[in-house]
Design an enzyme around this catalytic site. Sequence first.
Site, mmCIF file in Angstrom:
data_model
loop_
_atom_site.group_PDB
_atom_site.id
_atom_site.type_symbol
_atom_site.label_atom_id
_atom_site.label_comp_id
_atom_site.label_asym_id
_atom_site.label_seq_id
_atom_site.Cartn_x
_atom_site.Cartn_y
_atom_site.Cartn_z
ATOM 1 N N ASN A 133 49.039 -83.471 23.465
ATOM 2 C CA ASN A 133 48.353 -84.541 24.195
ATOM 3 C C ASN A 133 49.225 -85.182 25.276
ATOM 4 O OD1 ASN A 133 46.388 -87.012 24.401
ATOM 5 N ND2 ASN A 133 48.399 -87.887 23.910
ATOM 6 N N ALA A 181 46.586 -78.164 38.289
ATOM 7 C CA ALA A 181 47.196 -76.853 37.996
ATOM 8 C C ALA A 181 47.776 -76.855 36.583
ATOM 9 C CB ALA A 181 48.279 -76.541 39.027
ATOM 10 N N ARG A 194 50.067 -94.398 22.393
ATOM 11 C CA ARG A 194 48.921 -95.176 22.906
ATOM 12 C C ARG A 194 47.825 -94.219 23.368
ATOM 13 N NH1 ARG A 194 52.830 -95.571 27.173
ATOM 14 N NH2 ARG A 194 52.093 -94.257 28.877
ATOM 15 N N TYR A 211 48.611 -81.950 38.789
ATOM 16 C CA TYR A 211 47.949 -82.263 37.509
ATOM 17 C C TYR A 211 46.876 -81.217 37.184
ATOM 18 C CZ TYR A 211 45.431 -85.164 34.081
ATOM 19 O OH TYR A 211 44.816 -85.639 32.950
HETATM 20 P P1 NAP Z 1 48.561 -92.623 28.339
HETATM 21 O O1 NAP Z 1 47.854 -93.789 27.771
HETATM 22 O O2 NAP Z 1 49.407 -92.802 29.536
HETATM 23 O O3 NAP Z 1 49.414 -91.942 27.182
HETATM 24 C C1 NAP Z 1 50.264 -90.885 27.474
HETATM 25 C C2 NAP Z 1 51.151 -90.651 26.289
HETATM 26 O O4 NAP Z 1 51.969 -89.506 26.564
HETATM 27 C C3 NAP Z 1 52.083 -91.793 25.996
HETATM 28 O O5 NAP Z 1 52.217 -91.910 24.588
HETATM 29 C C4 NAP Z 1 53.397 -91.330 26.608
HETATM 30 O O6 NAP Z 1 54.503 -91.923 25.948
HETATM 31 C C5 NAP Z 1 53.328 -89.846 26.326
HETATM 32 N N1 NAP Z 1 54.181 -89.002 27.145
HETATM 33 C C6 NAP Z 1 54.113 -88.771 28.487
HETATM 34 N N2 NAP Z 1 55.059 -87.891 28.848
HETATM 35 C C7 NAP Z 1 55.723 -87.559 27.709
HETATM 36 C C8 NAP Z 1 56.792 -86.684 27.422
HETATM 37 N N3 NAP Z 1 57.393 -85.968 28.386
HETATM 38 N N4 NAP Z 1 57.235 -86.590 26.140
HETATM 39 C C9 NAP Z 1 56.645 -87.296 25.150
HETATM 40 N N5 NAP Z 1 55.621 -88.132 25.364
HETATM 41 C C10 NAP Z 1 55.177 -88.264 26.627
HETATM 42 O O7 NAP Z 1 47.522 -91.466 28.719
HETATM 43 P P2 NAP Z 1 46.122 -90.977 28.100
HETATM 44 O O8 NAP Z 1 45.070 -91.328 29.063
HETATM 45 O O9 NAP Z 1 46.005 -91.371 26.687
HETATM 46 O O10 NAP Z 1 46.339 -89.399 28.237
HETATM 47 C C11 NAP Z 1 46.563 -88.548 27.135
HETATM 48 C C12 NAP Z 1 46.253 -87.125 27.571
HETATM 49 O O11 NAP Z 1 44.884 -87.052 27.983
HETATM 50 C C13 NAP Z 1 47.076 -86.645 28.767
HETATM 51 O O12 NAP Z 1 47.441 -85.294 28.588
HETATM 52 C C14 NAP Z 1 46.105 -86.781 29.924
HETATM 53 O O13 NAP Z 1 46.405 -85.888 30.973
HETATM 54 C C15 NAP Z 1 44.800 -86.427 29.246
HETATM 55 N N6 NAP Z 1 43.627 -86.910 29.965
HETATM 56 C C16 NAP Z 1 43.404 -88.234 30.141
HETATM 57 C C17 NAP Z 1 42.284 -88.657 30.856
HETATM 58 C C18 NAP Z 1 41.978 -90.091 31.104
HETATM 59 O O14 NAP Z 1 41.036 -90.368 31.872
HETATM 60 N N7 NAP Z 1 42.694 -91.032 30.501
HETATM 61 C C19 NAP Z 1 41.401 -87.690 31.392
HETATM 62 C C20 NAP Z 1 41.662 -86.359 31.181
HETATM 63 C C21 NAP Z 1 42.769 -85.962 30.475
HETATM 64 P P3 NAP Z 1 55.667 -92.718 26.744
HETATM 65 O O15 NAP Z 1 55.051 -93.778 27.545
HETATM 66 O O16 NAP Z 1 56.540 -93.187 25.666
HETATM 67 O O17 NAP Z 1 56.287 -91.673 27.645
#
Ligand code: NAP
Length: 256
Positions: A98, A165, A23, A163
């Site tokens: 990611n 760090a 997602r 986060y």
């Molecule tokens: P999200 O919708 O919560 O998606 C996170 C994804 O990572 C999910 O598919 C989840 O799958 C997977 N995941 C988490 N831990 C995992 C693990 N140990 N092994 C395998 N899969 C794992 O979050 P998002 O907002 O799209 O974030 C994606 C990336 O962007 C992250 O690194 C986040 O820190 C970064 N980011 C996001 C934002 C923001 O505002 N959204 C801002 C800056 C950076 P499961 O649920 O199956 O675990």
Amino acid sequence: MEAEQTRTAPLAGRIAVVTGSSRGIGRATALTLARMGADVAINYRSDAAGAEEARAEIAALGRRAIMVQADVSLEEDVARLFQRVEAELGPTTILVNNAGTTHDRLILQMKLEEFDGVLAANLRSAFLCTRAALRTMLRARWGRIVNVASISGLMGQAGQANYAASKAGMIALTKSTAREVGSRSITANAVAPGFIPTELTADVSDELRKYYLDLTPLKRFGAAEEVAALIGFLCSPEAGYITGQTIAVDGGISMQ
Ligand code: NAP
């Protein structure tokens, strides 16, 4: 005909692994890379339904796609992930680190497990996947690694010591990777998203949302597709002379 194919599907024949692509930003990235011609491995930890939707969307584009359950913070899961990709799709030459999570709390209230857990999910996972993917990239003498960091890793954020760090660590990992393997035509870059509405940010309070919006020159939140578009470009042949960089997709929040 061949020139047309290179223009419309510049990643044709490439195999991409996008961690955490069931997602959010990961899924949008997987779709972008597939539209650019890549075959894609969708990785997830627990969201099998989301991963299956992403796999089906990619298959509908006429690309090969597999979904692989693996907790990328675990060494044995990462080894299994890359073995399956190699066996079922071929050698990985594009990696998007990611997968990520948050566990926000002020430092004085943060338990050691909460610090370590976020470091493992965000940073250790990127190291493990980079190490695994470099084996096939070095053989291919071509590769693209994109690490999804965050503006928290550039600016710090109260309540996000773990986060921030982990994301700053990803930026340093990116630069070190770029220096180690640049001579083999492998690039490593980081993207630093600002506030992107996804499941990760669903619980953020209205007060904090307003705070971020006030800080954002473009006066709106970003979309996962806007982050994916940058990642797609960094994976493209045209981005071959860009490495070791961190590029923010944040509506201007972190500009110097
Ligand atoms: P999200 O919708 O919560 O998606 C996170 C994804 O990572 C999910 O598919 C989840 O799958 C997977 N995941 C988490 N831990 C995992 C693990 N140990 N092994 C395998 N899969 C794992 O979050 P998002 O907002 O799209 O974030 C994606 C990336 O962007 C992250 O690194 C986040 O820190 C970064 N980011 C996001 C934002 C923001 O505002 N959204 C801002 C800056 C950076 P499961 O649920 O199956 O675990």
